[in-house]
Scaffold this motif. Sequence first.
Motif, PDB file in Angstrom:
ATOM      1  N   TRP A  41      19.804  40.140  12.657  1.00  0.00           N
ATOM      2  CA  TRP A  41      18.788  40.641  12.857  1.00  0.00           C
ATOM      3  C   TRP A  41      17.634  40.427  12.007  1.00  0.00           C
ATOM      4  CZ3 TRP A  41      23.139  43.062  14.183  1.00  0.00           C
ATOM      5  CH2 TRP A  41      23.273  43.529  15.562  1.00  0.00           C
ATOM      6  N   ARG A  42      16.479  39.922  12.295  1.00  0.00           N
ATOM      7  CA  ARG A  42      15.499  39.814  11.259  1.00  0.00           C
ATOM      8  C   ARG A  42      14.485  41.039  11.034  1.00  0.00           C
ATOM      9  NH1 ARG A  42      10.478  35.613  10.511  1.00  0.00           N
ATOM     10  NH2 ARG A  42       8.644  36.886  10.100  1.00  0.00           N
ATOM     11  N   ILE A  43      14.494  41.531   9.819  1.00  0.00           N
ATOM     12  CA  ILE A  43      13.854  42.807   9.380  1.00  0.00           C
ATOM     13  C   ILE A  43      12.396  42.498   8.963  1.00  0.00           C
ATOM     14  CG2 ILE A  43      14.104  45.030   8.229  1.00  0.00           C
ATOM     15  CD1 ILE A  43      16.920  44.285   7.938  1.00  0.00           C
ATOM     16  N   ASP A  44      11.438  43.102   9.773  1.00  0.00           N
ATOM     17  CA  ASP A  44      10.077  42.910   9.251  1.00  0.00           C
ATOM     18  C   ASP A  44       9.544  44.125   8.789  1.00  0.00           C
ATOM     19  OD1 ASP A  44       9.439  39.993   9.755  1.00  0.00           O
ATOM     20  OD2 ASP A  44       9.711  40.190  11.688  1.00  0.00           O
ATOM     21  N   GLY A  45       8.560  44.453   7.871  1.00  0.00           N
ATOM     22  CA  GLY A  45       7.916  45.423   7.679  1.00  0.00           C
ATOM     23  C   GLY A  45       7.829  45.437   5.912  1.00  0.00           C
ATOM     24  N   GLY A  46       8.622  44.520   5.429  1.00  0.00           N
ATOM     25  CA  GLY A  46       8.466  44.427   3.662  1.00  0.00           C
ATOM     26  C   GLY A  46       7.611  43.328   3.374  1.00  0.00           C
ATOM     27  N   ASP A  47       7.524  43.048   2.123  1.00  0.00           N
ATOM     28  CA  ASP A  47       6.355  41.946   1.589  1.00  0.00           C
ATOM     29  C   ASP A  47       6.935  40.598   2.315  1.00  0.00           C
ATOM     30  OD1 ASP A  47       5.241  43.950   0.295  1.00  0.00           O
ATOM     31  OD2 ASP A  47       6.429  43.345  -1.701  1.00  0.00           O
ATOM     32  N   LEU A  55      20.706  49.993  12.536  1.00  0.00           N
ATOM     33  CA  LEU A  55      19.522  49.460  13.263  1.00  0.00           C
ATOM     34  C   LEU A  55      18.611  50.563  13.504  1.00  0.00           C
ATOM     35  CD1 LEU A  55      21.417  47.159  16.141  1.00  0.00           C
ATOM     36  CD2 LEU A  55      20.096  46.281  13.980  1.00  0.00           C
ATOM     37  N   GLU A  56      18.935  51.687  14.096  1.00  0.00           N
ATOM     38  CA  GLU A  56      18.341  52.692  14.243  1.00  0.00           C
ATOM     39  C   GLU A  56      17.807  53.314  12.927  1.00  0.00           C
ATOM     40  OE1 GLU A  56      17.072  54.451  17.015  1.00  0.00           O
ATOM     41  OE2 GLU A  56      18.335  53.262  18.543  1.00  0.00           O
ATOM     42  N   TYR A  77      10.717  49.944   9.782  1.00  0.00           N
ATOM     43  CA  TYR A  77      10.982  48.642   9.874  1.00  0.00           C
ATOM     44  C   TYR A  77      11.116  47.928  11.256  1.00  0.00           C
ATOM     45  CZ  TYR A  77      11.803  48.871   4.976  1.00  0.00           C
ATOM     46  OH  TYR A  77      11.703  49.175   3.630  1.00  0.00           O
ATOM     47  N   THR A  78      10.802  46.811  11.816  1.00  0.00           N
ATOM     48  CA  THR A  78      10.788  46.463  12.945  1.00  0.00           C
ATOM     49  C   THR A  78      12.072  45.392  12.874  1.00  0.00           C
ATOM     50  OG1 THR A  78       8.710  46.463  13.646  1.00  0.00           O
ATOM     51  CG2 THR A  78      10.055  45.012  14.845  1.00  0.00           C
ATOM     52  N   LEU A  79      12.921  45.146  13.855  1.00  0.00           N
ATOM     53  CA  LEU A  79      14.294  44.289  13.866  1.00  0.00           C
ATOM     54  C   LEU A  79      14.181  43.808  15.019  1.00  0.00           C
ATOM     55  CD1 LEU A  79      15.330  47.194  12.253  1.00  0.00           C
ATOM     56  CD2 LEU A  79      17.236  45.985  12.014  1.00  0.00           C
ATOM     57  N   GLU A  80      14.446  42.394  15.131  1.00  0.00           N
ATOM     58  CA  GLU A  80      14.411  41.460  16.368  1.00  0.00           C
ATOM     59  C   GLU A  80      15.673  40.871  16.117  1.00  0.00           C
ATOM     60  OE1 GLU A  80      12.062  38.163  18.763  1.00  0.00           O
ATOM     61  OE2 GLU A  80      11.193  38.998  16.776  1.00  0.00           O
ATOM     62  N   ARG A  81      16.741  40.926  17.229  1.00  0.00           N
ATOM     63  CA  ARG A  81      18.021  39.819  17.016  1.00  0.00           C
ATOM     64  C   ARG A  81      17.586  38.614  17.103  1.00  0.00           C
ATOM     65  NH1 ARG A  81      23.394  41.289  20.324  1.00  0.00           N
ATOM     66  NH2 ARG A  81      24.705  39.580  19.250  1.00  0.00           N
ATOM     67  N   ALA A  82      18.112  37.691  16.220  1.00  0.00           N
ATOM     68  CA  ALA A  82      17.983  36.239  16.249  1.00  0.00           C
ATOM     69  C   ALA A  82      19.135  35.705  17.184  1.00  0.00           C
ATOM     70  CB  ALA A  82      18.186  35.713  14.907  1.00  0.00           C
TER      71      ALA A  82
END
Length: 226
Positions: free
Chosen positions: A38-44, A211-212, A219-224
Amino acid sequence: LLRILPLAALGVALAGGVPAEASATSAPAATLDAPFLWRIDGGDKPSYLFGTIHAGVGASELSPLVGDAIESSDLFVMETAPANFLTTRFPSEVPMDIELARSAHRGGTPVATLESMKFQLSLLAQLGSTEELAAMLADDSRAIEPLVDAYRGGELATIEAVTDMGDAGFRDVLLTQRNHRWVHKLDKVLARGGAFVAVGVGHCPGEQGLLELFEERGYTLERALT
């Protein structure tokens, strides 16, 4: 013992594991196109969460997406490892998390751990005697092949179902409590970004899964997937 201990309790191991003997029950796939990544977005900058399995599936079988994510990261984070894990010779296959950490190290990426070996050993006192754990392992051996098959198929729902088979008390000690500690430890790491976090896949799904818990922190997680 640390590698097979959680299988006895839940069907998953501390590093995402199945005993090495399970590797003979499943034919290798050329490439696993549905990695638990999973890609984790929300950080720098983006980070990644990757669910490992201890044996039965080799690191060389993983999708190139996993290697690409490691190469793009500034820090590799794993559950734990022996002090000399970079040079340790294993009697059979090298565990997936160790092999990925070695790959990160070869590429110049620092490797950090979430827990010490001493802490993991302390879990033994909470989970019963060696005899009791061996009995559980014998009882739960039926979960090994389905777990490996689910990992190969990228089936997160099946991984969650196998994880939920175990005793609730063991699950709390081995998964829930550790997940909450890890999320707290990873807050600053994910805020900074650029981390590749590799933990046993059983830690990922469910209401108390990573994940939860990451999503609860914004944070936003999207599976690659390929």
